[in-house]
Design a protein around this motif. Structure first.
Motif, PDB file in Angstrom:
ATOM      1  N   TYR A  33     -20.057   3.124  -1.555  1.00 34.66           N
ATOM      2  CA  TYR A  33     -19.721   3.308  -2.846  1.00 34.66           C
ATOM      3  C   TYR A  33     -19.150   3.859  -3.036  1.00 34.66           C
ATOM      4  O   TYR A  33     -18.036   5.041  -2.152  1.00 34.66           O
ATOM      5  CB  TYR A  33     -21.391   4.469  -3.118  1.00 34.66           C
ATOM      6  CG  TYR A  33     -22.475   3.396  -2.037  1.00 34.66           C
ATOM      7  CD1 TYR A  33     -22.498   3.623  -0.642  1.00 34.66           C
ATOM      8  CD2 TYR A  33     -22.969   2.849  -2.827  1.00 34.66           C
ATOM      9  CE1 TYR A  33     -24.033   3.150  -0.369  1.00 34.66           C
ATOM     10  CE2 TYR A  33     -24.395   2.150  -3.325  1.00 34.66           C
ATOM     11  CZ  TYR A  33     -24.786   2.348  -1.667  1.00 34.66           C
ATOM     12  OH  TYR A  33     -25.771   1.839  -0.984  1.00 34.66           O
ATOM     13  N   TYR A  35     -17.287   6.664  -6.369  1.00 40.41           N
ATOM     14  CA  TYR A  35     -18.406   6.945  -7.855  1.00 40.41           C
ATOM     15  C   TYR A  35     -17.730   8.195  -7.914  1.00 40.41           C
ATOM     16  O   TYR A  35     -16.447   8.814  -7.581  1.00 40.41           O
ATOM     17  CB  TYR A  35     -19.181   8.239  -6.905  1.00 40.41           C
ATOM     18  CG  TYR A  35     -20.691   8.296  -6.817  1.00 40.41           C
ATOM     19  CD1 TYR A  35     -20.679   8.212  -5.129  1.00 40.41           C
ATOM     20  CD2 TYR A  35     -21.992   7.864  -7.419  1.00 40.41           C
ATOM     21  CE1 TYR A  35     -21.813   7.073  -4.282  1.00 40.41           C
ATOM     22  CE2 TYR A  35     -23.332   7.342  -6.574  1.00 40.41           C
ATOM     23  CZ  TYR A  35     -23.763   6.793  -5.679  1.00 40.41           C
ATOM     24  OH  TYR A  35     -24.180   5.592  -4.932  1.00 40.41           O
ATOM     25  N   PHE A  45     -21.700   6.087 -10.617  1.00 38.17           N
ATOM     26  CA  PHE A  45     -20.850   5.260 -10.093  1.00 38.17           C
ATOM     27  C   PHE A  45     -20.385   4.536 -10.743  1.00 38.17           C
ATOM     28  O   PHE A  45     -20.169   4.244 -11.485  1.00 38.17           O
ATOM     29  CB  PHE A  45     -23.198   4.603  -9.908  1.00 38.17           C
ATOM     30  CG  PHE A  45     -22.440   3.177  -9.194  1.00 38.17           C
ATOM     31  CD1 PHE A  45     -23.139   1.730  -9.831  1.00 38.17           C
ATOM     32  CD2 PHE A  45     -22.417   3.159  -8.150  1.00 38.17           C
ATOM     33  CE1 PHE A  45     -22.964   0.969  -9.542  1.00 38.17           C
ATOM     34  CE2 PHE A  45     -22.247   1.388  -7.219  1.00 38.17           C
ATOM     35  CZ  PHE A  45     -22.399   0.874  -8.244  1.00 38.17           C
ATOM     36  N   TYR A  48     -20.341  -0.509  -5.771  1.00 40.01           N
ATOM     37  CA  TYR A  48     -20.396  -1.107  -4.098  1.00 40.01           C
ATOM     38  C   TYR A  48     -20.314  -2.435  -3.774  1.00 40.01           C
ATOM     39  O   TYR A  48     -19.661  -3.747  -3.898  1.00 40.01           O
ATOM     40  CB  TYR A  48     -22.021  -0.676  -4.614  1.00 40.01           C
ATOM     41  CG  TYR A  48     -22.989  -1.505  -3.679  1.00 40.01           C
ATOM     42  CD1 TYR A  48     -23.923  -2.084  -3.748  1.00 40.01           C
ATOM     43  CD2 TYR A  48     -23.139  -0.710  -2.095  1.00 40.01           C
ATOM     44  CE1 TYR A  48     -24.730  -2.535  -2.638  1.00 40.01           C
ATOM     45  CE2 TYR A  48     -23.993  -1.466  -1.574  1.00 40.01           C
ATOM     46  CZ  TYR A  48     -24.719  -2.108  -2.102  1.00 40.01           C
ATOM     47  OH  TYR A  48     -25.659  -2.950  -0.741  1.00 40.01           O
ATOM     48  N   ASP A  56     -20.380  -5.042  -6.017  1.00 38.78           N
ATOM     49  CA  ASP A  56     -21.124  -4.203  -6.923  1.00 38.78           C
ATOM     50  C   ASP A  56     -20.569  -4.407  -8.174  1.00 38.78           C
ATOM     51  O   ASP A  56     -19.845  -2.986  -7.613  1.00 38.78           O
ATOM     52  CB  ASP A  56     -23.009  -3.936  -7.230  1.00 38.78           C
ATOM     53  CG  ASP A  56     -23.494  -3.254  -8.065  1.00 38.78           C
ATOM     54  OD1 ASP A  56     -24.690  -3.592  -7.816  1.00 38.78           O
ATOM     55  OD2 ASP A  56     -23.019  -3.571  -9.407  1.00 38.78           O
ATOM     56  N   GLY A  98     -27.082  -0.765   2.626  1.00 36.49           N
ATOM     57  CA  GLY A  98     -27.468  -0.009   1.407  1.00 36.49           C
ATOM     58  C   GLY A  98     -28.864  -0.208   0.823  1.00 36.49           C
ATOM     59  O   GLY A  98     -28.899   1.173   0.642  1.00 36.49           O
ATOM     60  N   GLY A  99     -29.835  -0.815   1.572  1.00 35.18           N
ATOM     61  CA  GLY A  99     -31.428   0.015   0.463  1.00 35.18           C
ATOM     62  C   GLY A  99     -31.475   1.667   1.688  1.00 35.18           C
ATOM     63  O   GLY A  99     -31.928   1.348   2.783  1.00 35.18           O
ATOM     64  N   GLN A 103     -26.716   8.358   1.899  1.00 36.06           N
ATOM     65  CA  GLN A 103     -25.048   8.049   1.543  1.00 36.06           C
ATOM     66  C   GLN A 103     -24.909   9.267   2.252  1.00 36.06           C
ATOM     67  O   GLN A 103     -25.318  10.483   1.777  1.00 36.06           O
ATOM     68  CB  GLN A 103     -24.872   7.187   0.255  1.00 36.06           C
ATOM     69  CG  GLN A 103     -26.044   6.803  -0.344  1.00 36.06           C
ATOM     70  CD  GLN A 103     -25.526   6.229  -1.604  1.00 36.06           C
ATOM     71  OE1 GLN A 103     -24.017   6.626  -1.776  1.00 36.06           O
ATOM     72  NE2 GLN A 103     -26.455   5.432  -1.785  1.00 36.06           N
TER      73      GLN A 103
END
Lengths: 114, 114
Positions: A33, A35, A45, A48, A56, A98-99, A103
């Protein structure tokens, strides 16, 4: 083990120049990711990556921003034709997937556009 | 879209006193909730997380947080603050259905008086 690393730690550039920011995630982490942390916008954000899936990009603020991730590991965030409002700390994070996996953040790159 | 509110921008407490940092979130499903701490010039360090199960979660450095669904809150607490706890604290919600990218609150800066 080694954490997330980012380079450079600081970058000063002139308005209109292009910059590249690098992120090395934790080995074996499939999700990455980006940010941005700025005074006016807080932490937001940007983009990703998960494995070999299409990224994304929903958080990228303009088409001057792009990112790639080569070989499922290192990522580069590129900002073209930098503007003063791009000045911020750019943070990279990685996770095992991801889920529901936490992080881990790098120390960030502080970008100053003069 | 999810959102996170941290009502207190600055908090000052005396060393040894108890601490509570407030966090309210908005999310359409069961949230994944996190508290991160950021010391000056540093990246984000995860203090604790809530995914499911027991609504009182324990973290590092003596911190805990309680998830209250009815109040959409995830407040961070510590019974006795140390001078080294002075930092900025961020609450975040993860969008599990979209790669778990984090939405952060605006942060609370904690100052500790000797």
């Amino acid at each position: 083990g080694a954490g997330v690393s980012q380079s450079p730690s600081n970058k000063v550039t002139e308005k209109g120049k292009d910059v590249e920011l690098r992120c090395d995630p934790i080995s074996g982490h499939t999700a990455l990711y980006w940010y941005r942390q700025s005074l006016g916008q807080g932490l937001e954000f940007l983009i990703y990556f998960q494995g070999n899936s299409a990224p994304d990009k929903s958080g990228l603020p303009s088409d001057r921003f792009s990112a790639e991730r080569t070989g499922g590991s290192v990522s580069t965030l590129t900002i073209q034709r930098t503007q003063q409002e791009d000045s911020a700390v750019y943070l990279c994070a990685s996770s095992f997937r991801g889920g529901n996996h936490e992080q881990y953040f790098g120390p960030g790159t502080r970008l100053t556009v003069t | 879209a999810q959102s996170v509110t941290q009502p207190d921008i600055h908090i000052t407490v005396s060393e040894g006193a108890s601490l509570e940092l407030r966090c309210n979130y908005s999310y359409g499903a069961t949230p994944y909730l996190f508290w991160y701490v950021q010391s000056p010039g540093q990246g984000l360090q995860l203090l604790l997380k809530y995914f499911s199960g027991d609504t009182l979660v324990q973290g590092i450095k003596g911190f805990e947080a309680e998830f209250k669904r009815s109040q959409s809150s995830f407040n961070l607490r510590k019974p006795s603050v140390h001078w080294s706890d002075a930092a900025e604290y961020f609450c975040a919600v993860g969008a599990l259905d979209a790669g778990n990218m984090l939405t952060f609150g605006g942060g609370t800066r904690l100052m500790v008086k000797p």
